[in-house]
Design a protein around this motif. Sequence first.
Motif, PDB file in Angstrom:
ATOM      1  N   ASP A 151     -25.944   5.879 102.423  1.00 38.09           N
ATOM      2  CA  ASP A 151     -26.275   4.475 102.670  1.00 38.09           C
ATOM      3  C   ASP A 151     -25.190   3.775 103.487  1.00 38.09           C
ATOM      4  OD1 ASP A 151     -28.585   4.892 101.281  1.00 38.09           O
ATOM      5  OD2 ASP A 151     -28.162   3.426  99.706  1.00 38.09           O
ATOM      6  N   VAL A 152     -23.929   4.044 103.185  1.00 44.14           N
ATOM      7  CA  VAL A 152     -22.836   3.445 103.962  1.00 44.14           C
ATOM      8  C   VAL A 152     -22.936   3.896 105.414  1.00 44.14           C
ATOM      9  CG1 VAL A 152     -20.323   3.413 104.305  1.00 44.14           C
ATOM     10  CG2 VAL A 152     -21.279   3.138 102.013  1.00 44.14           C
ATOM     11  N   PHE A 153     -23.190   5.166 105.600  1.00 44.64           N
ATOM     12  CA  PHE A 153     -23.348   5.684 106.959  1.00 44.64           C
ATOM     13  C   PHE A 153     -24.505   4.987 107.668  1.00 44.64           C
ATOM     14  CE2 PHE A 153     -25.400   8.649 109.919  1.00 44.64           C
ATOM     15  CZ  PHE A 153     -24.361   8.812 110.828  1.00 44.64           C
ATOM     16  N   LEU A 154     -25.654   4.844 106.998  1.00 43.80           N
ATOM     17  CA  LEU A 154     -26.806   4.194 107.614  1.00 43.80           C
ATOM     18  C   LEU A 154     -26.499   2.739 107.966  1.00 43.80           C
ATOM     19  CD1 LEU A 154     -29.715   5.636 105.433  1.00 43.80           C
ATOM     20  CD2 LEU A 154     -29.124   6.263 107.787  1.00 43.80           C
ATOM     21  N   ARG A 155     -25.811   2.039 107.060  1.00 44.26           N
ATOM     22  CA  ARG A 155     -25.447   0.634 107.337  1.00 44.26           C
ATOM     23  C   ARG A 155     -24.537   0.534 108.554  1.00 44.26           C
ATOM     24  NH1 ARG A 155     -24.658   0.709 101.759  1.00 44.26           N
ATOM     25  NH2 ARG A 155     -26.363  -0.316 100.693  1.00 44.26           N
ATOM     26  N   ASN A 156     -23.628   1.473 108.696  1.00 37.05           N
ATOM     27  CA  ASN A 156     -22.684   1.454 109.810  1.00 37.05           C
ATOM     28  C   ASN A 156     -23.238   2.121 111.062  1.00 37.05           C
ATOM     29  OD1 ASN A 156     -20.740   0.170 108.237  1.00 37.05           O
ATOM     30  ND2 ASN A 156     -19.912   2.104 107.504  1.00 37.05           N
ATOM     31  N   HIS A 157     -24.487   2.538 110.998  1.00 41.07           N
ATOM     32  CA  HIS A 157     -25.091   3.271 112.110  1.00 41.07           C
ATOM     33  C   HIS A 157     -26.335   2.540 112.604  1.00 41.07           C
ATOM     34  CE1 HIS A 157     -24.515   7.017 114.255  1.00 41.07           C
ATOM     35  NE2 HIS A 157     -25.815   7.246 114.226  1.00 41.07           N
ATOM     36  N   TYR A 158     -26.173   1.216 112.780  1.00 38.66           N
ATOM     37  CA  TYR A 158     -27.180   0.372 113.434  1.00 38.66           C
ATOM     38  C   TYR A 158     -28.374  -0.017 112.574  1.00 38.66           C
ATOM     39  CZ  TYR A 158     -24.399   2.137 117.267  1.00 38.66           C
ATOM     40  OH  TYR A 158     -23.353   2.512 118.055  1.00 38.66           O
ATOM     41  N   LEU A 159     -28.361   0.222 111.283  1.00 37.83           N
ATOM     42  CA  LEU A 159     -29.448  -0.248 110.428  1.00 37.83           C
ATOM     43  C   LEU A 159     -29.044  -1.552 109.760  1.00 37.83           C
ATOM     44  CD1 LEU A 159     -30.809   2.875 108.518  1.00 37.83           C
ATOM     45  CD2 LEU A 159     -31.962   1.544 110.264  1.00 37.83           C
ATOM     46  N   THR A 160     -29.956  -2.510 109.734  1.00 34.56           N
ATOM     47  CA  THR A 160     -29.692  -3.726 108.988  1.00 34.56           C
ATOM     48  C   THR A 160     -29.797  -3.411 107.501  1.00 34.56           C
ATOM     49  OG1 THR A 160     -32.007  -4.384 108.980  1.00 34.56           O
ATOM     50  CG2 THR A 160     -30.665  -5.135 110.847  1.00 34.56           C
ATOM     51  N   GLU A 161     -29.199  -4.245 106.696  1.00 34.03           N
ATOM     52  CA  GLU A 161     -29.198  -4.022 105.248  1.00 34.03           C
ATOM     53  C   GLU A 161     -30.618  -3.882 104.702  1.00 34.03           C
ATOM     54  OE1 GLU A 161     -27.919  -3.196 101.576  1.00 34.03           O
ATOM     55  OE2 GLU A 161     -26.583  -3.467 103.283  1.00 34.03           O
ATOM     56  N   GLU A 162     -31.550  -4.696 105.190  1.00 34.70           N
ATOM     57  CA  GLU A 162     -32.914  -4.649 104.666  1.00 34.70           C
ATOM     58  C   GLU A 162     -33.659  -3.372 105.036  1.00 34.70           C
ATOM     59  OE1 GLU A 162     -34.853  -7.335 108.247  1.00 34.70           O
ATOM     60  OE2 GLU A 162     -34.965  -8.052 106.201  1.00 34.70           O
ATOM     61  N   LEU A 163     -33.151  -2.603 105.993  1.00 42.68           N
ATOM     62  CA  LEU A 163     -33.820  -1.375 106.411  1.00 42.68           C
ATOM     63  C   LEU A 163     -33.189  -0.102 105.863  1.00 42.68           C
ATOM     64  CD1 LEU A 163     -34.711  -2.201 110.112  1.00 42.68           C
ATOM     65  CD2 LEU A 163     -36.217  -2.168 108.132  1.00 42.68           C
ATOM     66  N   VAL A 164     -32.032  -0.202 105.240  1.00 40.37           N
ATOM     67  CA  VAL A 164     -31.355   0.998 104.726  1.00 40.37           C
ATOM     68  C   VAL A 164     -32.237   1.724 103.708  1.00 40.37           C
ATOM     69  CG1 VAL A 164     -29.394   1.857 103.371  1.00 40.37           C
ATOM     70  CG2 VAL A 164     -29.016   0.231 105.233  1.00 40.37           C
ATOM     71  N   ALA A 165     -32.698   1.034 102.681  1.00 42.11           N
ATOM     72  CA  ALA A 165     -33.511   1.687 101.640  1.00 42.11           C
ATOM     73  C   ALA A 165     -34.837   2.213 102.191  1.00 42.11           C
ATOM     74  CB  ALA A 165     -33.741   0.743 100.462  1.00 42.11           C
ATOM     75  N   PRO A 166     -35.567   1.428 102.997  1.00 43.59           N
ATOM     76  CA  PRO A 166     -36.832   1.974 103.527  1.00 43.59           C
ATOM     77  C   PRO A 166     -36.635   3.181 104.443  1.00 43.59           C
ATOM     78  CG  PRO A 166     -36.814  -0.409 103.716  1.00 43.59           C
ATOM     79  CD  PRO A 166     -35.442  -0.001 103.284  1.00 43.59           C
ATOM     80  N   VAL A 167     -35.627   3.177 105.291  1.00 43.17           N
ATOM     81  CA  VAL A 167     -35.397   4.325 106.169  1.00 43.17           C
ATOM     82  C   VAL A 167     -34.949   5.524 105.348  1.00 43.17           C
ATOM     83  CG1 VAL A 167     -33.932   5.250 108.021  1.00 43.17           C
ATOM     84  CG2 VAL A 167     -35.025   3.010 108.287  1.00 43.17           C
ATOM     85  N   ARG A 168     -34.079   5.297 104.364  1.00 44.79           N
ATOM     86  CA  ARG A 168     -33.678   6.395 103.474  1.00 44.79           C
ATOM     87  C   ARG A 168     -34.907   6.956 102.763  1.00 44.79           C
ATOM     88  NH1 ARG A 168     -32.727   4.794  98.772  1.00 44.79           N
ATOM     89  NH2 ARG A 168     -31.208   3.174  99.248  1.00 44.79           N
ATOM     90  N   GLY A 169     -35.790   6.089 102.284  1.00 44.19           N
ATOM     91  CA  GLY A 169     -37.013   6.532 101.622  1.00 44.19           C
ATOM     92  C   GLY A 169     -37.911   7.327 102.546  1.00 44.19           C
ATOM     93  N   MET A 170     -38.027   6.870 103.785  1.00 45.07           N
ATOM     94  CA  MET A 170     -38.847   7.585 104.776  1.00 45.07           C
ATOM     95  C   MET A 170     -38.277   8.988 105.011  1.00 45.07           C
ATOM     96  SD  MET A 170     -39.604   6.592 108.781  1.00 45.07           S
ATOM     97  CE  MET A 170     -37.940   6.964 109.362  1.00 45.07           C
ATOM     98  N   LEU A 171     -36.969   9.071 105.197  1.00 50.48           N
ATOM     99  CA  LEU A 171     -36.330  10.368 105.442  1.00 50.48           C
ATOM    100  C   LEU A 171     -36.447  11.285 104.221  1.00 50.48           C
ATOM    101  CD1 LEU A 171     -33.155   9.107 107.333  1.00 50.48           C
ATOM    102  CD2 LEU A 171     -35.126  10.292 108.344  1.00 50.48           C
ATOM    103  N   MET A 172     -36.298  10.717 103.031  1.00 45.43           N
ATOM    104  CA  MET A 172     -36.431  11.502 101.796  1.00 45.43           C
ATOM    105  C   MET A 172     -37.837  12.071 101.693  1.00 45.43           C
ATOM    106  SD  MET A 172     -35.140  12.387  98.674  1.00 45.43           S
ATOM    107  CE  MET A 172     -34.191  11.256  97.691  1.00 45.43           C
ATOM    108  N   ALA A 173     -38.833  11.235 101.954  1.00 44.05           N
ATOM    109  CA  ALA A 173     -40.220  11.696 101.876  1.00 44.05           C
ATOM    110  C   ALA A 173     -40.493  12.785 102.902  1.00 44.05           C
ATOM    111  CB  ALA A 173     -41.173  10.518 102.068  1.00 44.05           C
ATOM    112  N   GLN A 174     -39.977  12.611 104.108  1.00 45.48           N
ATOM    113  CA  GLN A 174     -40.195  13.629 105.141  1.00 45.48           C
ATOM    114  C   GLN A 174     -39.542  14.953 104.759  1.00 45.48           C
ATOM    115  OE1 GLN A 174     -38.690  11.339 108.453  1.00 45.48           O
ATOM    116  NE2 GLN A 174     -40.763  10.860 109.133  1.00 45.48           N
ATOM    117  N   LEU A 175     -38.392  14.868 104.159  1.00 43.20           N
ATOM    118  CA  LEU A 175     -37.675  16.072 103.747  1.00 43.20           C
ATOM    119  C   LEU A 175     -38.378  16.794 102.597  1.00 43.20           C
ATOM    120  CD1 LEU A 175     -35.141  17.909 103.810  1.00 43.20           C
ATOM    121  CD2 LEU A 175     -34.041  16.242 102.306  1.00 43.20           C
ATOM    122  N   THR A 176     -38.968  16.047 101.690  1.00 40.95           N
ATOM    123  CA  THR A 176     -39.487  16.647 100.467  1.00 40.95           C
ATOM    124  C   THR A 176     -40.999  16.873 100.474  1.00 40.95           C
ATOM    125  OG1 THR A 176     -39.648  14.460  99.435  1.00 40.95           O
ATOM    126  CG2 THR A 176     -37.617  15.719  99.054  1.00 40.95           C
TER     127      THR A 176
END
Length: 166
Positions: free
Chosen positions: A66-91
């Motif tokens: 999450d820290v990496f995502l926040r520091n890598h051009y994601l706004t705070e409100e998009l960190v959890a949804p993008v992480r969720g999207m990536l998790m779903a794609q992976l699993t």
Amino acid sequence: MKKLGALIVLLVFASLSSAAPAEVDLHDYWDQRCSYCHGHSSEFARRFLRVDQGRLRGVHRRDDLDVFLRNHYLTEELVAPVRGMLMAQLTTKPLFGPKCAGCHGTAAAFARQSLSVVNGVLVGKASRIKVVDYLASHGRLEPHDVPIMVDTLLRVRHEVSGPINP
């Protein structure tokens, strides 16, 4: 494994509905801001991420993605949804690419153009036929893969448009 997948899908929907503004198309966001360096989000997830003790971990950022995502051009409100999207794609079993992409393009483009959610049910935008019923005789899917595909398309539909009922 099915229960883990279902739990992850539910967690993704919960994070999408509470954390991302309805107008944010997560796949378009990724394509515009991330794909130049990281490619398609599902390929990135399967190549560079893993699940460890229920948490999404990066190959390079194992401790706090999450820290990496926040520091890598994601706004705070998009960190959890993008992480969720990536998790779903992976699993999630990768069915759309090998079974559908040849005719329908990407799952995100297909979901935007051709799918709607009506009263919580995924339907064809033009036909209003339930996708679960349509897939029973379309796409050369094994019967046990139909629910996986429906869950995947429902998730992607939410990721591109938020939880709406057009």
